[in-house]
Enzyme design. Structure first.
Site: not given
Ligand SMILES: [Zn+2]
Length: 290
Positions: A2-3
């Site tokens: 996840p960014e």
């Protein structure tokens, strides 16, 4: 992994669903890795506390917690809503790692494999932390004894022009590598570094310290734009992220350069080039980026 936009989207979605609720009971699984604070201490710290707010700091999800209830919890009595304006006295810090998910569900929902935490709330909802690869981390901080969680670098969505310029001043490393350095900015990953450099028209290999003030300001604005666009797109899929029923992927921003090696630039038709910088595949347009 996840960014920043995914983490922001999840934090907002969880906040909408659990803000003002109260933690009744906590169950933790037997695997040691996810617990930065030992599981027993963490469970004791969490139980009875109100959830004042859930937000993102860097790439972490931070639940700001109020004091524990001073009388025994009664699930039948009264409203679960608590006063969210009070000062937090503790934090529950969730790092999703590579494959972690923070879900809002109900106790009767089937428990997914690799569920490491189930947090029952007074509203009847349940917060779950699921992480197959166990790179995610759960931490509890009592704020009377510790400082609140701070990301190591500046936040790319709130950093000011002056601070941004100061962060890169005199840095003798490629701007792409500087963007990825978490001690400078928190939460910028490979995709958003490439895309923001394209939008700002800056070659990834240029030295950070050699960029003009105007170029740095263009980059700061482009980075904010790319991240906000991704958050806006992610907002439409937020329920897939935090409601246990769905687990579809994050809605991806259409990339201009990232992983488009050899394809025509969307602006000028020049083939996109790839090089390796700071160990990461880096994509740019030799015509649009100077
Ligand atoms: Zn181009």
């Amino acid at each position: 992994m996840p960014e920043l936009p995914e983490v922001e989207t999840i934090a907002r979605g969880v906040n909408l669903r659990v803000r003002g609720d109260r933690i009744v009971e906590v169950w933790f699984g037997g695997k040691r890795e996810p617990f930065k604070t030992p599981a027993a201490r963490q469970a004791k710290g969490l139980e009875g506390r109100s959830i004042l707010e859930v937000h993102r700091t860097g790439k972490h999800i931070v639940c700001e917690l109020g004091a524990a209830a001073d009388r025994p919890l009664d699930q039948r009595g009264g409203s679960p809503l608590v006063e969210c304006a009070s000062e937090p006295s503790a934090q529950w810090i969730v790092h999703l790692g590579m494959t972690g998910r923070l879900l809002v569900t109900t106790p009767d929902a089937p428990v997914a494999p690799h569920t490491h935490a189930r947090v029952s709330l007074m509203s009847g909802r349940e917060l779950r932390f699921v992480d197959p690869r166990r790179f995610g981390r759960l931490e509890f901080r009592e704020l009377s004894r510790n400082t609140g969680f701070l990301a190591p670098g500046a936040d790319p969505l709130s950093v000011t022009a002056a601070e941004f310029a100061r962060l890169f001043h005199g840095r003798r490393l490629a701007i792409k590598a500087a963007l990825l350095n978490q001690k400078i900015l928190s939460g910028v990953g490979n995709i958003y570094a490439d895309e923001s450099l394209f939008r700002a028209g800056i070659r990834p290999r240029r030295l950070a310290g050699r960029l003009s003030r105007a170029e740095l300001e263009g980059l700061r604005l482009a980075l904010g734009e790319v991240l906000r666009d991704a958050i806006r797109l992610g907002g439409s899929s937020v329920s897939d992220y935090v409601d246990a029923e769905g687990a579809r992927g994050f809605f991806q921003l259409e990339h201009c350069v990232y992983q488009r090696t050899g394809l025509p630039c969307l602006r000028c038709q020049t083939p996109i080039r790839r090089l390796v910088l700071a160990g990461r595949g880096t994509h740019y347009c030799p015509q649009c980026q100077r």
